[in-house]
Design a protein around this motif. Structure first.
Motif, PDB file in Angstrom:
ATOM      1  N   LEU A  76       0.824  -1.213   0.000  1.00 59.68           N
ATOM      2  CA  LEU A  76       0.000   0.000   0.000  1.00 59.68           C
ATOM      3  C   LEU A  76       0.854   1.258   0.000  1.00 59.68           C
ATOM      4  N   THR A  77       1.841   1.296   0.877  1.00 61.43           N
ATOM      5  CA  THR A  77       2.621   2.525   1.035  1.00 61.43           C
ATOM      6  C   THR A  77       3.468   2.854  -0.187  1.00 61.43           C
ATOM      7  N   THR A  78       3.835   1.844  -0.954  1.00 63.84           N
ATOM      8  CA  THR A  78       4.624   2.094  -2.172  1.00 63.84           C
ATOM      9  C   THR A  78       3.751   2.246  -3.414  1.00 63.84           C
ATOM     10  N   GLY A  79       2.456   2.004  -3.272  1.00 65.17           N
ATOM     11  CA  GLY A  79       1.566   2.103  -4.423  1.00 65.17           C
ATOM     12  C   GLY A  79       1.550   0.857  -5.282  1.00 65.17           C
ATOM     13  N   ALA A  80       2.128  -0.240  -4.770  1.00 66.46           N
ATOM     14  CA  ALA A  80       2.114  -1.496  -5.531  1.00 66.46           C
ATOM     15  C   ALA A  80       0.694  -2.048  -5.637  1.00 66.46           C
ATOM     16  N   VAL A  81      -0.152  -1.751  -4.639  1.00 63.81           N
ATOM     17  CA  VAL A  81      -1.583  -2.061  -4.725  1.00 63.81           C
ATOM     18  C   VAL A  81      -2.358  -0.794  -4.394  1.00 63.81           C
ATOM     19  N   ASP A  82      -3.593  -0.735  -4.865  1.00 66.25           N
ATOM     20  CA  ASP A  82      -4.418   0.451  -4.672  1.00 66.25           C
ATOM     21  C   ASP A  82      -5.499   0.249  -3.617  1.00 66.25           C
ATOM     22  N   ILE A  83      -5.932  -0.982  -3.444  1.00 71.48           N
ATOM     23  CA  ILE A  83      -6.994  -1.327  -2.512  1.00 71.48           C
ATOM     24  C   ILE A  83      -6.544  -2.535  -1.706  1.00 71.48           C
ATOM     25  N   ALA A  84      -6.915  -2.585  -0.417  1.00 74.89           N
ATOM     26  CA  ALA A  84      -6.483  -3.715   0.408  1.00 74.89           C
ATOM     27  C   ALA A  84      -7.474  -3.973   1.533  1.00 74.89           C
ATOM     28  N   ALA A  85      -7.511  -5.207   2.010  1.00 76.69           N
ATOM     29  CA  ALA A  85      -8.278  -5.590   3.193  1.00 76.69           C
ATOM     30  C   ALA A  85      -7.320  -5.749   4.355  1.00 76.69           C
ATOM     31  N   LEU A  86      -7.628  -5.085   5.476  1.00 76.38           N
ATOM     32  CA  LEU A  86      -6.716  -5.031   6.610  1.00 76.38           C
ATOM     33  C   LEU A  86      -7.469  -5.172   7.933  1.00 76.38           C
ATOM     34  N   PRO A  87      -6.769  -5.556   9.016  1.00 72.56           N
ATOM     35  CA  PRO A  87      -7.350  -5.422  10.349  1.00 72.56           C
ATOM     36  C   PRO A  87      -7.645  -3.946  10.629  1.00 72.56           C
ATOM     37  N   ILE A  88      -8.688  -3.675  11.373  1.00 71.24           N
ATOM     38  CA  ILE A  88      -9.139  -2.298  11.546  1.00 71.24           C
ATOM     39  C   ILE A  88      -8.100  -1.424  12.244  1.00 71.24           C
ATOM     40  N   ASN A  89      -7.365  -1.969  13.216  1.00 67.84           N
ATOM     41  CA  ASN A  89      -6.372  -1.146  13.899  1.00 67.84           C
ATOM     42  C   ASN A  89      -5.202  -0.789  12.977  1.00 67.84           C
ATOM     43  N   LEU A  90      -4.861  -1.676  12.056  1.00 67.82           N
ATOM     44  CA  LEU A  90      -3.785  -1.404  11.112  1.00 67.82           C
ATOM     45  C   LEU A  90      -4.176  -0.289  10.149  1.00 67.82           C
ATOM     46  N   ALA A  91      -5.454  -0.211   9.809  1.00 68.21           N
ATOM     47  CA  ALA A  91      -5.923   0.879   8.947  1.00 68.21           C
ATOM     48  C   ALA A  91      -5.685   2.223   9.614  1.00 68.21           C
TER      49      ALA A  91
END
Length: 324
Positions: A76-91
């Motif tokens: 996500l941080t490098t822009g390699a993906v645009d959308i992701a599913a994550l644990p809520i605290n990590l978001a």
């Protein structure tokens, strides 16, 4: 590119014998984008929620499955993906670290944790006191959820029990299947896999139900996020993605006979019998807009009280929420 989208939603299904109509479960499209939208999700409930989406929409979306949330962070941080599913605290953490560079699009997973036991000694949360318990997720949402429930029941998780943390959920599931970990806290689908492979184990406690006993906040564990830059540049793709995400979730939850077979045929589960048990225990949802914002904010309040560092040190501001 001129973009045409045709959504054909007209289906019915059965859920516990009740007929459901006018719920979208299928899509068609009249175009193929030149560049695929890159998506990263976790193996497990978040992957199940996007199962039909990832298979049927492969020509517009490149879906990558990861085994650990930390694998998704650099994507996500490098822009390699645009959308992701994550644990809520990590978001929340990523929102702080990227200076508002991501937004939550929807809540996609509620509670997925269970206490399973090789035996009959655990009937309530208080029965965990003095026991050796095997768990995973130290320093992440599962640990904070468990600690919150224990504390609200007057149990000190550090001194009143021996919690043995295992790095990988699959490792702990294997130990349990072999009968080497009598009391475990595992998420789905691993909890059900243990029960499926070792008949001596049973579900002793549903952590979601235990949470509901001590909190007025609905237990939200997983969210779908997107990079803010991508959202701003591609509003039509974001709207399309959310539509397809909802369809995929509806398909899984409504088609009680077809969905388990679909998961097996596409490599998400080992057997339809196991999938039939796992799906309802995963609490896969699609909650967006104002309801998503209210649920997430309430969950952040609880997590902040448990450990401010787990959500980045402070409650995130309203910029975190897309469309709310």
């Amino acid at each position: 590119l001129a973009v045409l989208m045709l959504l054909c939603f007209a289906s019915c299904g059965e859920n516990n014998g009740t007929e459901i109509t006018d719920v979208p479960t299928e899509t068609t499209t009249s175009y193929i984008r030149e560049t695929k939208t890159k998506v990263a999700v976790l193996n497990g409930p978040t992957g199940f929620g996007l199962a039909k989406f990832s298979v049927d929409r492969a020509y517009n979306y490149d879906v990558q499955f990861c085994s650990d949330p930390q694998e998704i962070v650099p994507l996500l941080t490098t822009g390699a993906v645009d959308i992701a599913a994550l644990p809520i605290n990590l978001a929340s953490n990523l929102y702080k670290k990227t200076n508002g560079g991501i937004q939550i699009l929807a809540i996609n997973t509620l509670g997925v944790l269970h206490v399973i036991e090789n035996g009959e000694s655990i009937k309530s949360i208080s029965d965990l006191k003095g026991k050796t318990i095997y768990a995973t997720g130290q320093g992440s949402t599962p640990e904070y959820i468990i600690n919150y429930i224990l504390t609200q029941n007057g149990i000190d998780p550090k001194n009143d029990m021996d919690i043995q943390d295992k790095t990988a959920q699959a490792e702990l599931a294997t130990l349990a299947t072999e009968g080497k970990a009598d009391i475990c806290i595992l998420p789905e689908p691993f909890a059900s896999k243990v029960l499926f492979n070792n008949e001596n184990y049973r579900v002793a406690l549903d952590i979601t139900k235990e949470w509901d006993k001590v909190s007025d906040v609905k237990l939200a564990q997983g969210v779908v996020v997107a990079r803010k830059e991508f959202i701003d540049a591609n509003p039509d793709i974001i709207k399309e993605f959310l539509s397809f995400n909802k369809i995929s979730v509806n398909y899984l939850n409504i088609n009680t006979y077809g969905a388990p077979v679909f998961l097996v045929e596409n490599g998400f589960m080992e057997s339809a019998k196991l999938a039939t048990t796992v799906i309802p225990r995963c609490n896969i949802v699609f909650i967006e807009g104002a309801e998503m914002k209210a649920m997430a904010k309430a969950m952040f309040d609880v997590l902040f009280a448990a450990d401010p560092a787990c959500i980045g040190g402070s409650i995130p501001d309203d910029g975190l929420y897309y469309g709310a």
